[in-house]
Design an enzyme around this catalytic site. Structure first.
Site, PDB file in Angstrom:
ATOM      1  N   ASN A 299       0.854  -1.194   0.000  1.00 27.95           N
ATOM      2  CA  ASN A 299       0.000   0.000   0.000  1.00 27.95           C
ATOM      3  C   ASN A 299       0.886   1.240   0.000  1.00 27.95           C
ATOM      4  O   ASN A 299       2.110   1.137  -0.053  1.00 27.95           O
ATOM      5  CB  ASN A 299      -0.945  -0.031   1.203  1.00 27.95           C
ATOM      6  CG  ASN A 299      -0.177  -0.074   2.495  1.00 27.95           C
ATOM      7  OD1 ASN A 299       0.510   0.866   2.866  1.00 27.95           O
ATOM      8  ND2 ASN A 299      -0.255  -1.211   3.195  1.00 27.95           N
TER       9      ASN A 299
ATOM     10  N   LYS B 284       9.369 -17.068  -9.973  1.00 24.39           N
ATOM     11  CA  LYS B 284       8.633 -15.989 -10.623  1.00 24.39           C
ATOM     12  C   LYS B 284       7.470 -16.531 -11.454  1.00 24.39           C
ATOM     13  O   LYS B 284       7.658 -17.480 -12.231  1.00 24.39           O
ATOM     14  CB  LYS B 284       9.599 -15.200 -11.521  1.00 24.39           C
ATOM     15  CG  LYS B 284       8.946 -14.002 -12.159  1.00 24.39           C
ATOM     16  CD  LYS B 284       9.930 -13.225 -13.020  1.00 24.39           C
ATOM     17  CE  LYS B 284       9.192 -12.128 -13.752  1.00 24.39           C
ATOM     18  NZ  LYS B 284      10.026 -11.468 -14.758  1.00 24.39           N
TER      19      LYS B 284
ATOM     20  N   ASP C 298      -4.929  -9.714  12.988  1.00 26.68           N
ATOM     21  CA  ASP C 298      -5.048  -8.296  13.355  1.00 26.68           C
ATOM     22  C   ASP C 298      -4.127  -8.037  14.551  1.00 26.68           C
ATOM     23  O   ASP C 298      -4.426  -8.415  15.681  1.00 26.68           O
ATOM     24  CB  ASP C 298      -6.513  -7.982  13.706  1.00 26.68           C
ATOM     25  CG  ASP C 298      -6.732  -6.495  13.891  1.00 26.68           C
ATOM     26  OD1 ASP C 298      -5.816  -5.813  14.412  1.00 26.68           O
ATOM     27  OD2 ASP C 298      -7.811  -6.002  13.512  1.00 26.68           O
TER      28      ASP C 298
HETATM   29  O1  PMT Z   1       3.052   6.152   6.447  1.00 26.02           O
HETATM   30  P1  PMT Z   1       2.481   7.470   5.970  1.00 26.02           P
HETATM   31  O2  PMT Z   1       2.651   7.658   4.487  1.00 26.02           O
HETATM   32  O3  PMT Z   1       2.984   8.627   6.772  1.00 26.02           O
HETATM   33  O4  PMT Z   1       0.890   7.413   6.189  1.00 26.02           O
HETATM   34  C1  PMT Z   1       0.382   7.359   7.470  1.00 26.02           C
HETATM   35  C2  PMT Z   1      -0.812   6.399   7.564  1.00 26.02           C
HETATM   36  C3  PMT Z   1      -1.957   6.925   6.709  1.00 26.02           C
HETATM   37  C4  PMT Z   1      -0.419   5.009   7.083  1.00 26.02           C
HETATM   38  C5  PMT Z   1      -1.197   6.328   9.077  1.00 26.02           C
HETATM   39  O5  PMT Z   1      -1.514   7.623   9.524  1.00 26.02           O
HETATM   40  C6  PMT Z   1      -2.371   5.389   9.285  1.00 26.02           C
HETATM   41  O6  PMT Z   1      -3.520   5.758   9.162  1.00 26.02           O
HETATM   42  N1  PMT Z   1      -2.066   4.113   9.609  1.00 26.02           N
HETATM   43  C7  PMT Z   1      -3.050   3.040   9.721  1.00 26.02           C
HETATM   44  C8  PMT Z   1      -3.464   2.606   8.355  1.00 26.02           C
HETATM   45  C9  PMT Z   1      -4.378   1.413   8.373  1.00 26.02           C
HETATM   46  O7  PMT Z   1      -3.999   0.369   7.955  1.00 26.02           O
HETATM   47  O8  PMT Z   1      -5.542   1.633   8.926  1.00 26.02           O
HETATM   48  P2  PMT Z   1      -6.662   0.436   9.116  1.00 26.02           P
HETATM   49  O9  PMT Z   1      -7.884   1.204   9.342  1.00 26.02           O
HETATM   50  O10 PMT Z   1      -6.625  -0.518   7.990  1.00 26.02           O
HETATM   51  O11 PMT Z   1      -6.166  -0.317  10.419  1.00 26.02           O
HETATM   52  C10 PMT Z   1      -6.574   0.077  11.725  1.00 26.02           C
HETATM   53  C11 PMT Z   1      -5.509  -0.208  12.731  1.00 26.02           C
HETATM   54  O12 PMT Z   1      -5.296  -1.615  12.858  1.00 26.02           O
HETATM   55  C12 PMT Z   1      -4.164   0.388  12.461  1.00 26.02           C
HETATM   56  O13 PMT Z   1      -3.622   0.811  13.702  1.00 26.02           O
HETATM   57  C13 PMT Z   1      -3.353  -0.775  11.904  1.00 26.02           C
HETATM   58  O14 PMT Z   1      -1.955  -0.645  12.207  1.00 26.02           O
HETATM   59  C14 PMT Z   1      -3.957  -1.940  12.650  1.00 26.02           C
HETATM   60  N2  PMT Z   1      -3.967  -3.212  11.899  1.00 26.02           N
HETATM   61  C15 PMT Z   1      -4.679  -3.339  10.747  1.00 26.02           C
HETATM   62  C16 PMT Z   1      -4.728  -4.560  10.116  1.00 26.02           C
HETATM   63  C17 PMT Z   1      -4.022  -5.665  10.673  1.00 26.02           C
HETATM   64  N3  PMT Z   1      -4.033  -6.832  10.063  1.00 26.02           N
HETATM   65  N4  PMT Z   1      -3.310  -5.494  11.799  1.00 26.02           N
HETATM   66  C18 PMT Z   1      -3.285  -4.299  12.422  1.00 26.02           C
HETATM   67  O15 PMT Z   1      -2.627  -4.165  13.467  1.00 26.02           O
END
Ligand code: PMT
Length: 430
Positions: free
Chosen positions: A229, A308, A329
């Site tokens: 991403n 590949k 998660d």
């Molecule tokens: O890195 P930058 O370019 O500076 O951008 C910053 C950012 C946009 C990446 C950052 O500010 C941000 O929003 N990070 C979380 C992005 C994300 O994946 O959000 P989510 O809504 O999908 O996940 C929610 C939370 O669960 C997050 O804390 C994530 O780390 C956590 N998560 C998600 C999925 C997973 N399988 N395990 C997790 O721990």
């Protein structure tokens, strides 16, 4: 601070941003010894002024051969002091006034000679007199020839200075002006300014270990390709730098980025969500604060091909179907009750493109964290890859707090201010 601003407007904004966060601008004296690295000092002064500080400079007689006093006067907006015995200079700012005015003295470049004079309490010119008279913390950035750096005399002088609580940054290794290669290059102005911030910053996280995840995970399809991403890591790295500045021991579990490791931070490199999970679980028990800023892939290819994938191996014109399976998660796992969870503050992020507050409130409840930082990724100036972010802070049982658009460093500071508040409330309850 807006990027399109220049000059005094930008410096004023730097000051205003500090005041607003309860971190007032500070008075910094930069003193320079006579080394070639002195040519970098106007850049250091500019960075400190941009960060909102007031800066005054003093030079040894030798330093003035390497950097122009007029350049320093221009960037600091203050007269530059060079001589102890000049009645004109002394009439403007007395040397003791300068020593008393300082809230921090930075010695850059700190030559072997200047370090020796500091260690032995000499006060034979303006710079050493200010250093002996000041009660402010002192940060030295050594710069010299490799053999001078390695000499037992220099080593002993450094030990003496360290034992008196003098802070150090560098030196770096690399090609030296004298032609030798090795340790002795003065740290870059950005690193010196960064360490200066941590010397000035209240150590609210001293003795605490903080775990931060950052960047976008990479889920391999084959040895060449991966699902990933747009996370650049900037937000997570800004948090790591700010936590280190506040005195924390910081472990940064990072997916691939192009960013340098922030000063004082231990980085653990990972690629995939599964690797991130196992690095987090290895570290979490020792951490009192965990901040999950990484953009973790929710799905990964059910199987990563060991060789590949070649289109020639498929039917002509056939597409390629991928089977994806869910990733664990990580945030939900470390926020779940049990073990040391009750003494830990767990912070999650939410990247949302619509119904930001509603979706984030549901995520806060689902993940079980103590604070959720929601960013609206539909904005061009916030979220992924940008230098700024606009976030909303959500805590269980409290109304959302919407922060204005700020540089990611400022956002990090606001998040850690909120973490401090949560910790304070917890300790006053127990
Ligand atoms: O890195 P930058 O370019 O500076 O951008 C910053 C950012 C946009 C990446 C950052 O500010 C941000 O929003 N990070 C979380 C992005 C994300 O994946 O959000 P989510 O809504 O999908 O996940 C929610 C939370 O669960 C997050 O804390 C994530 O780390 C956590 N998560 C998600 C999925 C997973 N399988 N395990 C997790 O721990």
């Amino acid at each position: 601070m807006r990027d399109d601003q220049t000059g005094p407007a930008r410096d004023r904004e730097g000051r205003a941003a500090r005041e607003e966060r309860g971190r007032p601008p500070r008075r910094i004296v930069v003193v320079s010894g006579g080394g070639i690295a002195a040519y970098k000092i106007p850049d250091l002064v500019r960075k400190l002024v941009r960060a909102g500080h007031s800066v005054r400079c003093a030079l040894t007689p030798a330093a003035a051969s390497f950097v122009s006093p007029l350049a320093l006067q221009t960037v600091s907006g203050e007269p530059v002091r060079q001589s102890l015995l000049d009645p004109g200079e002394e009439g403007q700012i007395g040397h003791i006034d300068l020593a008393d005015w300082a809230e921090l003295v930075i010695v850059a470049p700190a030559t072997a000679n200047l370090l020796a004079r500091m260690a032995h309490g000499l006060a034979d010119d303006l710079v050493t007199t200010v250093l002996l008279a000041t009660r402010a913390p002192v940060l030295v950035a050594p710069a010299m020839n490799l053999n001078m750096w390695d000499h037992p005399a220099t080593r002993q002088n450094l030990d003496i200075l360290r034992s008196r609580g003098v802070h150090m940054v560098g030196p770096d290794s690399g090609e030296l002006a004298c032609g030798w290669e090795g340790a002795g290059r003065m740290s870059e102005p950005a690193a010196i300014a960064e360490v200066a911030e941590s010397v000035l910053c209240p150590d609210t996280l001293a003795g605490e270990r903080v775990l931060i995840t950052a960047g976008g995970t990479r889920e391999a399809l084959d040895p060449v390709r991966a699902l990933t991403n747009r996370s650049s890591g900037k937000m997570g790295y800004a948090l790591a730098a700010e936590a280190a500045r506040r005195g924390a021991e910081v472990v940064l579990v990072s997916a691939p980025t192009n960013l340098p490791i922030p000063v004082g931070v231990r980085r653990v490199d990972v690629e995939s969500a599964l690797e991130m999970r196992s690095a987090v679980l290895d570290e979490i028990d020792a951490c009192g604060i965990a901040i999950c800023c990484a953009a973790v892939a929710d799905f990964r290819p059910a199987e990563a091909a060991s060789r590949k994938i070649k289109k020639e191996d498929l039917e002509p014109d056939a597409g390629l179907r991928l089977e994806l399976v869910r990733n664990p998660d990580i945030l939900a796992e470390i926020a779940a009750p049990g073990g040391e969870r009750a003494r830990r503050v767990v912070v999650g992020f939410a990247a949302e493109s619509h119904d930001v507050i509603g979706a984030s409130e549901r995520k806060l409840a689902r993940k079980g964290c103590d604070l959720l930082v929601a960013n609206d990724i539909s904005r061009r100036d916030a979220g992924f890859e940008t230098d700024t972010n606009a976030v909303i802070l959500l805590e269980p049982g409290a109304g959302p707090e919407e922060l204005p658009l700020l540089p990611k460093g400022e956002v990090a500071a606001r998040i850690l201010d909120r973490v401090d508040k949560i910790r304070g409330e917890r300790s006053s309850r127990s």
